[in-house]
Design a protein around this motif. Structure first.
Motif, PDB file in Angstrom:
ATOM      1  N   ILE A   3      -6.765  -0.688  -9.737  1.00 35.78           N
ATOM      2  CA  ILE A   3      -5.796  -0.752  -9.180  1.00 35.78           C
ATOM      3  C   ILE A   3      -6.270  -2.281  -9.278  1.00 35.78           C
ATOM      4  CG2 ILE A   3      -4.453  -1.390  -6.682  1.00 35.78           C
ATOM      5  CD1 ILE A   3      -5.488   1.621  -5.622  1.00 35.78           C
ATOM      6  N   VAL A   4      -4.732  -3.137  -9.371  1.00 29.53           N
ATOM      7  CA  VAL A   4      -5.496  -4.661  -9.628  1.00 29.53           C
ATOM      8  C   VAL A   4      -4.812  -5.239  -8.373  1.00 29.53           C
ATOM      9  CG1 VAL A   4      -4.693  -6.621 -10.767  1.00 29.53           C
ATOM     10  CG2 VAL A   4      -5.745  -4.896 -11.756  1.00 29.53           C
ATOM     11  N   VAL A   5      -5.568  -5.932  -7.563  1.00 31.68           N
ATOM     12  CA  VAL A   5      -4.348  -6.534  -6.249  1.00 31.68           C
ATOM     13  C   VAL A   5      -4.711  -7.769  -6.807  1.00 31.68           C
ATOM     14  CG1 VAL A   5      -5.205  -6.606  -3.386  1.00 31.68           C
ATOM     15  CG2 VAL A   5      -6.000  -4.764  -5.080  1.00 31.68           C
ATOM     16  N   VAL A   6      -3.698  -8.445  -6.104  1.00 27.36           N
ATOM     17  CA  VAL A   6      -3.526  -9.878  -6.062  1.00 27.36           C
ATOM     18  C   VAL A   6      -3.546 -10.869  -4.412  1.00 27.36           C
ATOM     19  CG1 VAL A   6      -2.100 -12.076  -6.837  1.00 27.36           C
ATOM     20  CG2 VAL A   6      -2.395 -10.101  -8.255  1.00 27.36           C
ATOM     21  N   ASN A   7      -4.154 -11.591  -4.754  1.00 31.46           N
ATOM     22  CA  ASN A   7      -4.111 -12.293  -2.764  1.00 31.46           C
ATOM     23  C   ASN A   7      -3.028 -13.297  -3.537  1.00 31.46           C
ATOM     24  OD1 ASN A   7      -5.352  -9.982  -1.533  1.00 31.46           O
ATOM     25  ND2 ASN A   7      -7.337 -11.579  -2.550  1.00 31.46           N
ATOM     26  N   LEU A  54      -6.065  -5.121   1.890  1.00 28.84           N
ATOM     27  CA  LEU A  54      -7.252  -5.240   1.953  1.00 28.84           C
ATOM     28  C   LEU A  54      -8.039  -3.747   1.945  1.00 28.84           C
ATOM     29  CD1 LEU A  54      -8.356  -7.927   0.495  1.00 28.84           C
ATOM     30  CD2 LEU A  54      -7.878  -6.526  -1.510  1.00 28.84           C
ATOM     31  N   ASP A  55      -7.648  -3.401   3.557  1.00 28.66           N
ATOM     32  CA  ASP A  55      -8.582  -1.945   3.550  1.00 28.66           C
ATOM     33  C   ASP A  55      -8.079  -0.875   3.536  1.00 28.66           C
ATOM     34  OD1 ASP A  55     -10.373  -3.186   5.727  1.00 28.66           O
ATOM     35  OD2 ASP A  55      -9.833  -3.150   7.346  1.00 28.66           O
ATOM     36  N   GLU A  56      -6.060  -0.320   3.360  1.00 32.18           N
ATOM     37  CA  GLU A  56      -5.451   0.523   3.119  1.00 32.18           C
ATOM     38  C   GLU A  56      -5.323   0.403   2.097  1.00 32.18           C
ATOM     39  OE1 GLU A  56      -1.234   0.300   4.576  1.00 32.18           O
ATOM     40  OE2 GLU A  56      -2.006  -1.545   6.196  1.00 32.18           O
ATOM     41  N   ILE A  57      -5.546  -0.250   1.312  1.00 27.61           N
ATOM     42  CA  ILE A  57      -5.775  -0.693  -0.771  1.00 27.61           C
ATOM     43  C   ILE A  57      -6.942   0.336  -0.989  1.00 27.61           C
ATOM     44  CG2 ILE A  57      -5.277  -1.572  -2.475  1.00 27.61           C
ATOM     45  CD1 ILE A  57      -3.983  -3.450  -1.789  1.00 27.61           C
ATOM     46  N   MET A  58      -8.444  -0.407  -0.207  1.00 29.49           N
ATOM     47  CA  MET A  58      -9.886   0.306  -0.689  1.00 29.49           C
ATOM     48  C   MET A  58     -10.133   1.758  -0.217  1.00 29.49           C
ATOM     49  SD  MET A  58     -10.866  -2.159  -1.843  1.00 29.49           S
ATOM     50  CE  MET A  58     -12.716  -1.396  -1.876  1.00 29.49           C
ATOM     51  N   GLU A  59      -8.455   2.139   1.432  1.00 28.74           N
ATOM     52  CA  GLU A  59      -9.281   3.961   2.211  1.00 28.74           C
ATOM     53  C   GLU A  59      -8.704   5.226   0.709  1.00 28.74           C
ATOM     54  OE1 GLU A  59      -7.933   6.896   3.395  1.00 28.74           O
ATOM     55  OE2 GLU A  59      -6.790   6.026   2.994  1.00 28.74           O
ATOM     56  N   GLY A 105     -11.502 -11.612  -2.278  1.00 31.41           N
ATOM     57  CA  GLY A 105     -12.179 -10.985  -4.178  1.00 31.41           C
ATOM     58  C   GLY A 105     -13.314 -10.587  -3.707  1.00 31.41           C
ATOM     59  N   THR A 106     -13.988 -10.553  -2.788  1.00 31.06           N
ATOM     60  CA  THR A 106     -15.386  -9.858  -2.319  1.00 31.06           C
ATOM     61  C   THR A 106     -15.115  -8.128  -1.602  1.00 31.06           C
ATOM     62  OG1 THR A 106     -15.455 -10.529  -0.068  1.00 31.06           O
ATOM     63  CG2 THR A 106     -16.034 -12.360  -2.257  1.00 31.06           C
ATOM     64  N   ILE A 107     -13.699  -8.286  -1.555  1.00 34.41           N
ATOM     65  CA  ILE A 107     -13.212  -6.582  -0.870  1.00 34.41           C
ATOM     66  C   ILE A 107     -13.730  -5.473  -1.927  1.00 34.41           C
ATOM     67  CG2 ILE A 107     -12.081  -5.445   0.912  1.00 34.41           C
ATOM     68  CD1 ILE A 107     -11.901  -9.191   1.733  1.00 34.41           C
ATOM     69  N   GLY A 108     -12.613  -5.701  -2.900  1.00 37.09           N
ATOM     70  CA  GLY A 108     -12.421  -4.830  -3.866  1.00 37.09           C
ATOM     71  C   GLY A 108     -13.797  -4.876  -4.691  1.00 37.09           C
ATOM     72  N   ASP A 109     -14.031  -3.003  -5.437  1.00 33.87           N
ATOM     73  CA  ASP A 109     -15.495  -3.482  -5.761  1.00 33.87           C
ATOM     74  C   ASP A 109     -15.474  -4.546  -6.955  1.00 33.87           C
ATOM     75  OD1 ASP A 109     -15.592  -0.638  -6.027  1.00 33.87           O
ATOM     76  OD2 ASP A 109     -13.284  -0.858  -5.983  1.00 33.87           O
ATOM     77  N   PRO A 160       0.576  -1.147  -0.270  1.00 32.51           N
ATOM     78  CA  PRO A 160       0.148  -0.059   0.215  1.00 32.51           C
ATOM     79  C   PRO A 160       0.853   1.214   0.393  1.00 32.51           C
ATOM     80  CG  PRO A 160      -0.856  -1.386   1.866  1.00 32.51           C
ATOM     81  CD  PRO A 160       0.552  -2.088   1.201  1.00 32.51           C
ATOM     82  N   LYS A 161       1.927   0.968   0.362  1.00 33.02           N
ATOM     83  CA  LYS A 161       2.671   2.227   0.753  1.00 33.02           C
ATOM     84  C   LYS A 161       3.544   2.570  -0.895  1.00 33.02           C
ATOM     85  CE  LYS A 161       5.460   0.675   4.008  1.00 33.02           C
ATOM     86  NZ  LYS A 161       5.066  -0.601   3.833  1.00 33.02           N
ATOM     87  N   ASP A 162       3.180   1.463  -1.527  1.00 31.55           N
ATOM     88  CA  ASP A 162       4.357   1.842  -2.699  1.00 31.55           C
ATOM     89  C   ASP A 162       3.150   2.722  -4.246  1.00 31.55           C
ATOM     90  OD1 ASP A 162       6.720   2.448  -4.117  1.00 31.55           O
ATOM     91  OD2 ASP A 162       5.589   0.351  -5.845  1.00 31.55           O
ATOM     92  N   ILE A 163       1.253   2.613  -4.061  1.00 29.85           N
ATOM     93  CA  ILE A 163       0.651   2.534  -4.814  1.00 29.85           C
ATOM     94  C   ILE A 163       0.424   4.384  -4.732  1.00 29.85           C
ATOM     95  CG2 ILE A 163      -1.626   3.088  -4.888  1.00 29.85           C
ATOM     96  CD1 ILE A 163      -1.763   0.056  -3.729  1.00 29.85           C
ATOM     97  N   GLU A 164       0.539   5.359  -3.906  1.00 32.96           N
ATOM     98  CA  GLU A 164      -0.522   6.733  -4.130  1.00 32.96           C
ATOM     99  C   GLU A 164       0.497   7.336  -5.055  1.00 32.96           C
ATOM    100  OE1 GLU A 164      -1.795   7.871  -0.606  1.00 32.96           O
ATOM    101  OE2 GLU A 164      -3.327   8.627  -0.973  1.00 32.96           O
TER     102      GLU A 164
END
Ligand SMILES: *Cc1c(COP(=O)(O)O)cnc(C)c1O
Length: 268
Positions: free
Chosen positions: A142-146, A154-159, A186-190, A128-132
């Motif tokens: 933003i594509v997130v791979v678990n 996911l909380d930080e990335i959603m925020e 898989g259900t936390i993102g849009d 999450p620190k390398d996204i903004e």
């Protein structure tokens, strides 16, 4: 096994006596699976079969989402998810630097560019620190791979995504059934898109599936790849089959600029 037992290397007997093939065989195919596939073949219902819809319903219920949409593979599900999120020509997508290429490559098919962000060495997932600092006015998702079923932060990335009004697509190809703070990965993102190919933890052969609670994303995914489900005529050569953008609007949802037109063209 006693700690004093000799290693096999020094003439001891192996602790694991099962056959290697029995331990590592994947996927596991049961007689029930074989009977179900045989029934589809006997019915001659390999396309447009109700079993796909049944599976979608059960998968949505299992994941506690409103909608699930089956695909021919995970790559196609990711492409559908990206288009549904409004990714189009000239747009940008942020994806993790370590993943299978299909988490990022469908963006190129839509004419978008991929910006790779670092992974967190602890989670192996998007840091999450390398996204903004990679977000620009053109960033759509933003594509997130678990990765390996380990949930990303996911909380930080959603925020971060909410703050910048961009979508989060979870590539959950490794994490079927994995939990993040009690919720299915898989259900936390849009939208969550996942592969179901034979090497994954939920294998169906070649296959993929998308899950979402967002009606617009669901309808746009249908509009992009499932013309036979929109209710509009599927015989495009028929004289009454001239589909207009207006007729498609209820199925596509809110128009999203150039990508809306691109999608409609792809459909026709
Ligand atoms: C397997 C995989 C995909 C692609 O799935 P296919 O069903 O092979 O198209 C996408 N992303 C990740 C992370 C994967 O591991």
């Amino acid at each position: 096994m006693s700690t004093t037992a000799k290693l096999v290397l020094f003439g001891g007997s192996p602790a694991i006596t099962l056959d290697r093939g029995d331990i590592f065989k994947w996927p596991i195919v049961t007689d029930e699976d074989i009977a179900a596939v045989t029934q589809v073949l006997k019915d001659g219902a390999m396309s447009g079969t109700g079993i796909t819809r049944e599976f979608e319903k059960e998968w949505a219920a299992y994941n506690n989402t409103e909608y699930a949409l089956g695909y021919c593979n995970g790559t196609a599900a990711l492409l559908g998810a990206m288009w549904a999120c409004g990714v189009g020509a000239g747009d940008e997508v942020i994806a993790p630097g370590m993943t299978y290429w299909a988490a990022a490559a469908p963006a190129l098919q839509l004419g978008a560019t991929v910006h790779f962000a670092d992974i967190d060495p602890e989670t192996l997932c998007l840091d999450p620190k390398d996204i903004e600092h990679r977000i620009s006015p053109r960033t759509k998702a933003i594509v997130v791979v678990n990765y390996a079923a380990y949930p990303a932060d996911l909380d930080e990335i959603m925020e971060i995504a909410k703050r910048h009004n961009i979508k989060v697509i979870e590539d959950n190809s490794h994490g079927h059934g994995a939990l993040y703070k009690g919720r299915k990965c898989g259900t936390i993102g849009d939208v969550g898109a996942m592969s179901l190919m034979s090497g994954k933890s939920f294998p169906v052969g070649e296959g993929g599936i998308l899950v979402t609670n967002d009606r617009t994303i669901y309808e746009r995914s249908i509009a992009y790849g499932f013309y036979e489900r929109t209710g509009v005529p599927s015989n495009f050569n028929a004289p009454d089959a001239q589909i207009t953008i207006d007729e498609l609007t209820p199925y596509i949802g809110a128009p999203l600029g150039g990508s809306y037109v691109a999608g409609a063209v792809a459909l026709l």
